[in-house]
Design an enzyme around this catalytic site. Structure first.
Site, PDB file in Angstrom:
ATOM      1  CG  ASP A 206     -54.542  61.665  11.266  1.00  0.00           C
ATOM      2  OD1 ASP A 206     -53.892  60.761  10.714  1.00  0.00           O
ATOM      3  OD2 ASP A 206     -54.214  62.867  11.236  1.00  0.00           O
ATOM      4  CB  ILE A 207     -51.683  62.807  15.855  1.00  0.00           C
ATOM      5  CG1 ILE A 207     -51.770  61.549  16.728  1.00  0.00           C
ATOM      6  CG2 ILE A 207     -51.087  63.968  16.643  1.00  0.00           C
ATOM      7  CD1 ILE A 207     -50.425  61.036  17.210  1.00  0.00           C
ATOM      8  CG  ASN A 214     -42.297  63.438  13.139  1.00  0.00           C
ATOM      9  OD1 ASN A 214     -41.938  63.119  14.271  1.00  0.00           O
ATOM     10  ND2 ASN A 214     -43.029  62.644  12.389  1.00  0.00           N
ATOM     11  CG  ASP A 223     -40.725  57.594  17.243  1.00  0.00           C
ATOM     12  OD1 ASP A 223     -41.548  57.773  16.331  1.00  0.00           O
ATOM     13  OD2 ASP A 223     -39.593  57.095  17.071  1.00  0.00           O
ATOM     14  CD  GLU A 249     -49.527  61.182  10.860  1.00  0.00           C
ATOM     15  OE1 GLU A 249     -49.839  62.032   9.996  1.00  0.00           O
ATOM     16  OE2 GLU A 249     -48.580  60.392  10.710  1.00  0.00           O
TER      17      GLU A 249
END
Length: 332
Positions: A206-207, A214, A223, A249
Site C-alpha cells: 500500500d502506498i 491526490n 495516477d 493504491e
C-alpha cells in the site's frame, strides 16, 4: 448432415444480425454472443431474461452487457457455444467440398481425354455431344463448389478473427487499464488456477499517504505515481508471480511457489526501490514528497481459501502502517 449443420448455424448468424439491427445495437462480440445464444436457445434463463427486456423496451448496451457478464462472460463458453461448433461445421463442409472438387476435376480430365478420342472419329458425334454436355456440367459444378469453398473460407477467417477479438476483450475485462496488472476479478481467476496447498507467499503493498498526493497535486499526478510504483513492483516479479491492483493504491502480489524468506527479499527490494524515488511535477518543477510503501506478508498455512491468506497479509499491512509506515511486517 454436415451441410445441414452449417446451414442451421448460418441461419442463426443471420437472425442474430437481424435482431441486432432491429434493436439498433452494434455487432460487438458481447452483443453478438448474447443474441446468438438467445437464437440458439442453449441457455433458457438468458432467453427468458432477454425476452423480458424486449417486452419492457429496455434492450441497450448496458442491459445486454449485464446478461453477458451473468451468463456467458467466459471466452471458453462463447467458444464452446458459438464459435467452435460453427467453425467445425465449416471445416467439415470445406473438407467434403475439397474431396468433391478433386473428384470432379479428375472427371473433367478423363472427359477431356475421351472427347479428344471421339473427336478423331466422325461416327461418334452423338456420343461426343453427350460427353461435352457432361463435361460442361461437371465444369460448372467445379466452379460452384470452388466459389462456395471461397465463401466458407472467408467466413471461417472471420470466425477466427472474432475469436481473437474475444480473447482481447477477455484480457481487457480482467486487467487494470492504468497499471496493466490484473484487476480483482482477474486475480481471482488466476488464483483459482493454482494449487493453494503448494508453497506460495502473499504480499499486500500500500502506498503511504497517497491521499495527500491526490489532494495536493491532483489525480493525474496520482495516477503517474501509481504507474511508477507499478513499474518498480513489476521489476521484482517473475513471470509466474501474480500481481493485482486490489484497490486505488493497494496491490496484492502472490509470489507463486516461493517461501516466506524469498518473498521477504522481493518485498524489501520493492520497498527500497520505491523509497529512493525522486519524482518532480513537470509543470511546476516542484518535487513530490517522498514516496514509500508499507507491506504485509503472509505465507499460506493450510488455508483452504485465498481470501483467508489475503486477510492475514492485510492484518500484517495494518501493523506496518501502525509501526510508522515504509516497512514490512510478517503475518503471525
Amino acid at each position: 448432415m454436415v451441410n445441414q449443420t452449417y446451414q442451421i448455424a448460418r441461419k442463426h448468424a443471420q437472425l442474430t444480425n437481424e435482431l441486432l439491427s432491429t434493436h439498433k445495437l452494434a455487432p460487438t462480440p458481447v452483443n453478438y454472443s448474447v443474441f446468438f445464444i438467445y437464437i440458439k436457445g442453449s441457455i433458457p434463463v438468458l432467453t427468458q431474461q432477454l425476452e423480458s427486456l424486449v417486452q419492457s423496451h429496455e434492450v441497450d448496451d448496458t442491459s445486454i452487457n449485464e446478461l453477458y457478464e451473468l451468463h456467458i462472460s467466459q471466452v471458453a463458453q462463447i467458444d464452446k457455444e458459438i464459435l467452435s461448433p460453427l467453425s467445425e461445421s465449416i471445416n467439415l463442409v470445406l473438407s467434403k467440398l475439397e474431396q468433391q472438387v478433386t473428384s470432379e476435376e479428375q472427371a473433367v480430365t478423363n472427359l477431356e481425354k475421351i472427347d479428344k478420342v471421339l473427336a478423331k472419329s466422325k461416327q461418334n458425334s452423338s456420343l461426343q455431344q453427350i460427353v461435352s454436355y457432361v463435361q460442361n456440367t461437371v465444369n460448372g459444378s467445379v466452379t460452384q463448389h470452388k466459389s462456395l469453398s471461397e465463401d466458407l473460407t472467408k467466413t471461417n477467417d472471420e470466425i477466427n478473427e472474432l475469436k481473437s477479438k474475444l480473447t482481447e476483450a477477455k484480457l481487457q475485462a480482467v486487467s487494470d487499464p492504468l497499471t496493466g496488472f490484473l484487476n480483482r476479478r482477474g486475480g481471482d481467476e488466476r488464483l483459482a488456477e493454482i494449487n493453494i496447498e503448494d508453497t506460495h507467499t502473499t504480499l499486500i503493498i500500500d502506498i503511504d499517504h497517497f491521499k495527500l498526493i491526490n489532494d495536493n497535486f491532483g489525480h493525474p499526478i496520482g495516477d503517474k505515481v501509481i504507474q511508477k510504483v507499478t513499474s518498480l513492483i513489476r521489476d521484482q516479479l517473475s513471470d509466474e508471480d501474480i500481481a493485482v491492483r486490489y484497490g486505488g493504491e493497494e496491490f496484492v502480489v502472490v509470489a507463486v511457489h516461493k517461501a516466506l524468506y524469498e518473498a521477504q527479499d522481493i518485498a524489501e527490494k520493492i520497498r527500497l526501490a520505491i523509497s529512493q524515488l525522486k519524482l518532480k511535477q513537470r509543470n511546476s518543477d516542484k518535487f513530490l514528497p517522498k514516496i514509500s510503501v508499507s507491506i504485509g506478508i503472509a505465507e499460506n498455512k493450510n488455508e483452504k481459501h485465498w481470501q483467508d491468506i489475503i486477510e492475514r497479509a492485510d492484518k500484517a499491512l495494518y501493523e506496518a502502517k501502525n509501526s510508522g509506515r515504509n516497512c514490512i511486517k510478517i503475518a503471525a
